[in-house]
Scaffold this motif. Structure first.
Motif, PDB file in Angstrom:
ATOM      1  N   PHE A  52      -0.597  24.650  33.768  1.00 28.57           N
ATOM      2  CA  PHE A  52      -0.459  23.989  31.788  1.00 28.57           C
ATOM      3  C   PHE A  52       0.107  24.243  31.237  1.00 28.57           C
ATOM      4  O   PHE A  52      -0.371  23.906  29.914  1.00 28.57           O
ATOM      5  CB  PHE A  52      -1.884  24.526  31.895  1.00 28.57           C
ATOM      6  N   LEU A  53       1.349  24.816  31.385  1.00 31.13           N
ATOM      7  CA  LEU A  53       1.941  24.778  30.432  1.00 31.13           C
ATOM      8  C   LEU A  53       2.462  24.084  30.234  1.00 31.13           C
ATOM      9  O   LEU A  53       3.322  23.205  30.964  1.00 31.13           O
ATOM     10  CB  LEU A  53       2.674  26.411  30.764  1.00 31.13           C
ATOM     11  N   TYR A  54       3.065  23.667  28.848  1.00 32.41           N
ATOM     12  CA  TYR A  54       4.130  22.698  28.811  1.00 32.41           C
ATOM     13  C   TYR A  54       4.998  23.129  27.305  1.00 32.41           C
ATOM     14  O   TYR A  54       4.461  23.649  25.771  1.00 32.41           O
ATOM     15  CB  TYR A  54       3.462  20.868  27.338  1.00 32.41           C
ATOM     16  N   GLN A  55       6.245  22.592  27.566  1.00 35.42           N
ATOM     17  CA  GLN A  55       7.331  23.330  26.320  1.00 35.42           C
ATOM     18  C   GLN A  55       6.746  25.090  26.056  1.00 35.42           C
ATOM     19  O   GLN A  55       6.732  25.949  24.876  1.00 35.42           O
ATOM     20  CB  GLN A  55       7.728  22.729  25.515  1.00 35.42           C
ATOM     21  N   GLY A  56       6.484  25.583  26.961  1.00 32.10           N
ATOM     22  CA  GLY A  56       6.294  26.689  26.895  1.00 32.10           C
ATOM     23  C   GLY A  56       4.742  27.320  26.353  1.00 32.10           C
ATOM     24  O   GLY A  56       4.311  28.572  25.983  1.00 32.10           O
ATOM     25  N   LYS A  57       3.862  26.529  26.329  1.00 32.50           N
ATOM     26  CA  LYS A  57       2.515  26.671  25.073  1.00 32.50           C
ATOM     27  C   LYS A  57       1.424  25.997  26.267  1.00 32.50           C
ATOM     28  O   LYS A  57       1.529  24.604  27.143  1.00 32.50           O
ATOM     29  CB  LYS A  57       2.290  25.364  23.933  1.00 32.50           C
ATOM     30  N   ASP A  58       0.378  26.129  26.294  1.00 30.29           N
ATOM     31  CA  ASP A  58      -1.172  26.323  26.816  1.00 30.29           C
ATOM     32  C   ASP A  58      -1.396  25.222  26.468  1.00 30.29           C
ATOM     33  O   ASP A  58      -2.037  25.041  25.544  1.00 30.29           O
ATOM     34  CB  ASP A  58      -1.658  27.736  27.067  1.00 30.29           C
ATOM     35  N   VAL A  59      -1.421  23.713  27.183  1.00 36.43           N
ATOM     36  CA  VAL A  59      -1.876  22.511  27.036  1.00 36.43           C
ATOM     37  C   VAL A  59      -3.401  22.540  27.008  1.00 36.43           C
ATOM     38  O   VAL A  59      -4.263  21.255  25.911  1.00 36.43           O
ATOM     39  CB  VAL A  59      -1.455  21.018  27.596  1.00 36.43           C
ATOM     40  N   ARG A  60      -4.537  23.628  27.479  1.00 34.59           N
ATOM     41  CA  ARG A  60      -5.731  24.134  27.065  1.00 34.59           C
ATOM     42  C   ARG A  60      -6.153  24.136  25.699  1.00 34.59           C
ATOM     43  O   ARG A  60      -7.678  24.423  25.589  1.00 34.59           O
ATOM     44  CB  ARG A  60      -6.242  24.539  28.591  1.00 34.59           C
ATOM     45  N   ASN A  61      -5.381  24.705  25.234  1.00 36.83           N
ATOM     46  CA  ASN A  61      -5.780  25.773  23.720  1.00 36.83           C
ATOM     47  C   ASN A  61      -5.437  24.204  22.768  1.00 36.83           C
ATOM     48  O   ASN A  61      -4.603  23.165  22.955  1.00 36.83           O
ATOM     49  CB  ASN A  61      -5.110  26.751  23.800  1.00 36.83           C
TER      50      ASN A  61
END
Ligand SMILES: Cc1ncc(COP(=O)(O)O)c(C=O)c1O
Length: 405
Positions: A52-61
Motif C-alpha cells: 500500500f506504499l507509494y513513494q513511501g506513503k500509505d495510500v490508504r490514508n
C-alpha cells in the motif's frame, strides 16, 4: 434479417413490425457502456496490491489532494497537459465538471463568481452529450445550441452569438469522437475557439472523454494546452478525461487539467470538497498501466468494438432513409432522420422492445427543433443482441418513413 429493406412496401413492413413485436425483445441501445468483454480486459486491476506504499506513503490514508503523481501522469497522457497541471480525482470526470462549475459559480477565483451575474450562458455544440446539458440545467445556465461541422463547432455562428450576447461564460467541447456526432476537432477550429475565448473571456470545457478511443490509429486531437500557451489563452481551458471507458465504467479515475494559475485558485475550493481522492484505486491504475501500455490496451478495446460499428453501418445501409455518421472511434453513431420522424422512430422501437436514447436528448433542454437526431450506442450489446436491435431499428425507420408518405 432481410438482405435489403429498400424495396419493401408498407403492408409487408407492418407485418414484419408486428412479427418483431411478438418476439418480446428487451434490448437497449441507449447508453455508451462498455460490454462485459471490454471490462474483462482490465481484470488484473483486481490483483491484490503487493504494497500500500507509494513513494513511501500509505495510500490508504488521507493526503495527496491532487492525486498520486503516477496517476497524474496517466491523466497527462490522456489530456496532453503536463502532469503538474493535472488533478487525478475520484471515479468520475462528470463529478469534476460539477466541481469546476461550482467553483466558477460560487467562488470564481479572481473573477466575479457566476452567481453574482444576472445571466450565465454556455455555447452547446449540438447534437451533444446530454449530461453536459443536464449539468447546465442544474446550475440554471442558459444553453445556446450551435451546430457542428464534423471538425468542430461552427465558428461563424459562435461569432454571431458572441457579438450580441455578453453572458457567455463557457462552451462544452468533446474534441475527439464527439458524443454523439464523432467530430474530431481541427487545429484551426481549436485555435479560433481559443482566440474567441480569450477575446470574450469565456472558458472552454474540453471534455476529452474519448481521446484514446480510436478504432484504428488515426489523427491526433489538437494539443489544446500547447495551442493555448502559444496565444496566452491557457487560463481559458479546463480539460477533462477519465478511465471510465478504459478500465471500469464508474470504477476508474477522473482527471481535470488546467493552467497553473487556475489550479492555484481552484485548489483551496477543491480542498473544501474532499480531503483526499481514492488513492488505493489510483495505485491499482498505476500498477495496471505499468504492465500494459495505454495504446496496446486501447487497441484491444478497439478490436472488440469495431465489429459492432461495422454492423451498424452494414445494417443501416440496407435501408434508404436518413443519414448517419461513420465514426473512427468513440461510442456512438449519430443518425439523422427526415425532419419530424425521430420521436416516432424511437416510440415504434420502444413498442417492439428496443430502447433508444430519447429523441431530443442530444439537444439542450431536450429540444431537437428538427425532431431528427437519434443517438445509437452499440457497445453494450453482444453481437447477436445488436443484430436484433438493428433489425428493429431499420424496420422502425422504414415504417415511420413509409407511414408518413
Ligand atoms: C463526453 C463524455 N464525457 C464524460 C462521460 C462520463 O465520464 P465519467 O464516467 O468519467 O463521469 C461520458 C460518458 O458517456 C461522455 O460521453
Amino acid at each position: 434479417m432481410r438482405n435489403s429493406y429498400k424495396e419493401i412496401d408498407l403492408i409487408e413492413l407492418e407485418v414484419l413490425y408486428e412479427n418483431l413485436k411478438s418476439k418480446g425483445f428487451s434490448l437497449d441501445l441507449t447508453r455508451g457502456k462498455p460490454h462485459e468483454d471490454q471490462l474483462d480486459l482490465s481484470r488484473s486491476l483486481n490483483d491484490p496490491l503487493d504494497s500500500f506504499l507509494y513513494q513511501g506513503k500509505d495510500v490508504r490514508n488521507y493526503g495527496e489532494l491532487l492525486g498520486l503523481s503516477g496517476c497524474r501522469e496517466i491523466g497527462s497522457q490522456l489530456l496532453d497537459f503536463p502532469a503538474d497541471n493535472i488533478v487525478a480525482g475520484n471515479n468520475s470526470s462528470l463529478l469534476l465538471m460539477h466541481q469546476l462549475l461550482s467553483f466558477f459559480y460560487i467562488d470564481g477565483g479572481e473573477e466575479t463568481p457566476w452567481n453574482k451575474k444576472d445571466r450565465v450562458s454556455f455555447l452547446c455544440p449540438s447534437p451533444g452529450y446530454d449530461r453536459h446539458f443536464r449539468l447546465c440545467e442544474e446550475f440554471s445556465i442558459n444553453m445556446i445550441p450551435v451546430s457542428l461541422t464534423g471538425i468542430g463547432p461552427d465558428i461563424g455562428s459562435i461569432k454571431k452569438v458572441l457579438e450580441k450576447d455578453e453572458s457567455i461564460e463557457g462552451i462544452w467541447c468533446v474534441p475527439r469522437h464527439s458524443n454523439p456526432t464523432g467530430d474530431i476537432y481541427s487545429d484551426e477550429i481549436t485555435l479560433q475557439l481559443l482566440d474567441l475565448a480569450k477575446k470574450h473571456n469565456f472558458k472552454i470545457f474540453w471534455d476529452n472523454a474519448y481521446s484514446a478511443h480510436d478504432f484504428e490509429e488515426s489523427l491526433n486531437t489538437p494539443n489544446i494546452f500547447q495551442l493555448s500557451k502559444n496565444i496566452q489563452a491557457e487560463d481559458h481551458v479546463i480539460a477533462f478525461a477519465s478511465t471510465s471507458k478504459i478500465t471500469y465504467a464508474g470504477g476508474g479515475v477522473g482527471f481535470v487539467g488546467m493552467s497553473s494559475r487556475n489550479l492555484d485558485r481552484f485548489r483551496p475550493f477543491y480542498a473544501s470538497t474532499i480531503i483526499s481522492p481514492d488513492k488505493v484505486n489510483q495505485l491499482r491504475h498505476i500498477n495496471f498501466f505499468e504492465k500494459i501500455d495505454l495504446k496496446t490496451h486501447m487497441a484491444s478495446h478497439a478490436n472488440l468494438i469495431r465489429p459492432k460499428f461495422d454492423l451498424v453501418e452494414k445494417v443501416l445501409s440496407l435501408q434508404p432513409y436518413g443519414e448517419w455518421t461513420k465514426p473512427s472511434g468513440g461510442y456512438f453513431v449519430s443518425y439523422s432522420s427526415a425532419p419530424g420522424l425521430a420521436r416516432e422512430i424511437v416510440n415504434l422501437a420502444k413498442e417492439a422492445g428496443l430502447k433508444l436514447t430519447s429523441a431530443g436528448a442530444t439537444y439542450p433542454y431536450g429540444i431537437d427543433s428538427e425532431d431528427s437526431n437519434i443517438r445509437i450506442a452499440p457497445t453494450a450489446c453482444n453481437m447477436e443482441e445488436l443484430e436484433s436491435a438493428l433489425e428493429i431499428l431499420v424496420v422502425c425507420i422504414c415504417l415511420a418513413n413509409l407511414r408518413k408518405n
